[in-house]
Design an enzyme around this catalytic site. Structure first.
Site, short mmCIF file in Angstrom:
data_model
loop_
_atom_site.label_atom_id
_atom_site.label_comp_id
_atom_site.label_asym_id
_atom_site.label_seq_id
_atom_site.Cartn_x
_atom_site.Cartn_y
_atom_site.Cartn_z
N GLU A 133 1.10 -0.61 -5.09
CA GLU A 133 0.24 0.66 -5.35
C GLU A 133 1.16 2.00 -5.49
OE1 GLU A 133 -3.24 3.13 -3.54
OE2 GLU A 133 -1.79 2.32 -2.33
N ASP B 231 0.98 -1.10 0.04
CA ASP B 231 0.05 0.13 -0.02
C ASP B 231 0.67 1.17 0.26
OD1 ASP B 231 -2.68 1.46 0.49
OD2 ASP B 231 -1.55 2.07 2.35
#
Length: 712
Positions: free
Chosen positions: A450, A397
């Site tokens: 990401e 993330d």
């Protein structure tokens, strides 16, 4: 009352930094002295291994006892509590838990299996069952274990400090299921809030915050996922799931891990997905963070059950042929008082300077990747999920927030690196090392980033200058294409380049095309909610857009609910709107996704060269006035071709000429305008014959895509 030494008072007052120096068995001037601190006991005896029994004198009313034995030997304590007499093992008679080699690796920051040594581990030492506790707190004056086994009394079990600031203690008779925390006195003598174990394998359900002893070596091992399921030449279609809101019981309660295991994998398999990606399942205190602010990186959240129950869910996914990826959050952590922040009274896991150590957007703390113990803690966590739970991939993330020191910071609000630049050199090294470790130890696993900027070579090998990820989310594709399809068709010709632009860089990384949870929250509307026009056009637009996505190079990711054409934004506090499937319009979208997934899996041209420029060729790029695009996808076999034509206008086009890569008959294997999906059933009657000049004369349905493959 006997005159007491300063050490004795330090034990009584719960501030002794080295309790083994005073408590336990010692040879003092030729005498064998035994000292014990048992605050609740009225009488204590020492029982030697050969039957010798000697009384210990109570030398302070707080519960400090001392006495002598005939010789140094193994012993136990016999204590009187009220009317009962109990034999106890003395924690301060046992040898250290950590070996010299462990301490050496810990000091280097190279211990790849921290989870075998740190935290709480049921074990047997010298024939005695108990739990060994180890925690990092290099700046603490004193650390104690408190829990169910000592009435949460910090004076009862102070730990000993070993090299590099690791504190340890073996507590006999503690066992799996016990709740515990660490009671820490900071460097200035301050008492800190009770801290949860950073390495805990389970934790209490929020709002409670105690850690729970788990024998993770006894966790059932899920069966493996299918071989090579993560490879670049395999179909990768990911169903992104938030476990707390995928489906709920009638009373709006969560499904448990085991209830999810009975429903979710079979559903995802039927829908044709190859992978399930869970939003973070690490323990976290705030439901509204969706798991992205974890306090327990090594603990599956107790919201849905136990670690064993989570194993059952992973196993059920593998049984259905699905790989399991986890969203992993090594970029930041919350500042809840029981968590990692200010853990030993200093900035241990985070940077001390808030210009480096605090996220302005999220109010969270940033890991200090330059500290070897912190980087080791995080890298080991990545390996932990792959080994202990059989996880097949980690989606990392917020990578951009890790890479840039000035991420979302004002001018003058950040500290440059040693070269004066904005790159976080320690984070770069951490990410590279993590990827090397993951692929080195688990070649079948993968990682995905990401990463929302143009950082180069995110999914390229470390030895060629890359970050080493297996995949990267294509955020640019997502933003450009959603912007395009949200326009009224009459205006799309002015935005034609937003579709074309993505192919300029589509093969610079191993891309995943993400329609993730982030795109259906915070006022962005649902995917269906972005589609313009009347009701028919909205659904046709959505069918065309999903079809465009599955025909486009790159692996696929859909957040749960996208396959249902949810009208409202995602709400983590409620279930998906499964009742919509009673309406043919929404059921048609679900059928479309199911068929697209199976088409993507069964047509090699659509997946074998997802990340290879030789697997793609434009056929039509210049028909902006009619909002039409066409291209061919190619597999490794010379006849493994698939022509994709997308009409983003509401008009039907007859005799639309598209160059055919091969002569002969082409079958229309998919048409998003099929009445099966809620369309108008305009199409090519199943097949088209290439003309002598090798063109296909097609009927293009409105707001739709058609896929054609050569007849075998």
């Amino acid at each position: 009352m006997t005159h007491l030494s300063p050490e004795a008072f330090a034990i009584i007052e719960g501030r002794h930094a080295d309790p083994f120096r005073y408590l336990g068995q010692h040879n003092v001037d030729g005498q064998t002295i035994v000292r014990a601190f048992l605050p609740e006991a009225s009488r204590v005896e020492v029982v030697g291994e050969h039957g010798e029994v000697a009384p210990l004198a109570r030398i302070h009313d707080a519960g400090l006892f001392t006495g002598t034995m005939s010789s140094m030997q193994r012993y136990r304590l016999r204590a009187t509590f009220g009317d009962s007499v109990t034999d106890l093992e003395d924690p301060y008679r046992f040898l250290p838990i950590l070996g010299d080699f462990d301490l050496h690796l810990l000091g280097e920051g190279n211990h790849e299996r921290l989870y075998d040594k740190l935290g709480a581990h049921p074990m047997v030492i010298d024939g005695v069952d108990g739990v060994g506790f180890v925690v990092l707190a290099p700046n603490a004056r004193r650390v104690s274990v408190v829990g169910d086994f000592n009435f949460w009394n910090a004076r009862r079990h102070p730990m000993r400090v070993r090299g590099n600031g690791y504190w340890e203690l073996f507590i006999p008779r503690a066992r799996a299921g016990d709740h515990y925390k660490f009671d820490i006195i900071g460097p200035q003598g301050e008492h800190l809030p009770l801290k949860s174990d950073p390495m805990a394998f389970a934790a209490e359900m929020r709002p409670k915050t105690a850690s729970i002893v788990v024998d993770e070596t006894r966790l059932p091992r899920p069966r493996p996922a299918p071989h090579d399921i993560n490879k670049l030449n395999k179909p990768v279609s990911i169903y992104e799931v938030h476990l707390g809101s995928w489906r709920r019981k009638d009373n709006n309660q969560w499904l448990t891990y085991r209830e999810l295991a009975e429903q979710l994998p079979a559903y995802a398999r039927d829908m044709g997905f190859t992978h399930i990606e869970f939003l973070p399942i690490n323990e976290h205190p705030f439901d509204g963070s969706w798991g992205y602010q974890p306090t327990g990186l090594y603990a599956p959240t107790s919201r849905f059950g136990s670690p064993e129950d989570f194993c059952a869910l992973v196993d059920a996914c593998h049984r259905e042929g699905l790989a399991v990826w986890l969203d992993w959050v090594p970029g930041h952590f919350p500042d809840d008082p029981h968590g990692l922040g200010h853990f030993d009274g200093t900035a241990l896991y985070e940077h001390a300077n808030p210009m480096q150590g605090r996220h302005l957007d999220w109010g969270t703390l940033i890991y200090n990747y330059g500290r070897t113990e912190v980087a080791n803690f995080l890298r080991s966590n990545a390996l932990f999920w792959l080994e202990r739970y059989g996880i097949d991939g980690l989606r990392v993330d917020a990578v951009a927030s890790m890479l840039y020191l000035d991420y979302s910071r004002p001018s003058g609000g950040w500290i440059p690196n040693k070269y004066g630049g904005r790159e976080n050199l320690e984070a770069i090294e951490f990410l590279r090392r993590t990827n090397i470790d993951v692929f080195g130890h688990f070649p079948q696993a993968t990682t995905a980033a990401e990463e929302s900027t143009a950082w180069p070579q995110v999914s390229r090998p470390v030895d060629t200058g890359g970050l080493g990820f297996g995949y990267k989310w294509n955020m640019g594709w997502m933003h450009d294409t959603l912007r395009y399809v949200s326009k009224d068709p009459i205006h799309r010709k002015y935005h034609h380049g937003e579709i074309l632009f993505g192919l300029h860089y589509a093969f610079s990384e191993n891309f995943i095309l993400p329609l993730s949870h982030d795109e259906v929250v915070h006022g962005k509307r649902s995917i269906l909610g972005r589609m313009p026009g009347d009701d028919w056009q909205r659904f046709a637009n959505l069918r065309a857009y999903y079809s465009f996505m599955f025909g486009h190079p790159g692996k696929k990711l859909l957040f749960m609910g996208c396959e249902l054409a949810q009208e409202r934004e995602w709400n983590h506090d409620t279930s998906l709107d499964w009742h919509l499937l009673g309406d043919a319009r929404y059921a048609g979208i679900q059928a479309l996704i199911r068929d697209l997934n199976h088409l993507y899996r069964n047509q090699p041209a659509l997946h074998e060269r997802d990340c290879d420029p030789e697997g793609f060729e434009w056929l039509i790029t210049d028909d902006a006035d009619r909002n039409v695009f066409a291209w061919v996808r190619k597999g490794f076999d010379e006849r493994a071709h698939c022509v994709v034509v997308v009409n983003f206008s509401p008009n039907v086009y007859y005799n639309y000429r598209v160059r055919a890569p091969l002569g002969g008959t082409w079958r229309e294997v998919f048409n998003s305008d099929s009445s099966h999906y809620g369309g108008s059933n305009v199409g090519n009657v199943g097949q088209v014959h290439a003309s002598e000049d090798q063109h296909l004369n097609l009927i293009l349905p409105p707001m739709a895509a058609v896929f054609l493959v050569p007849e075998a």
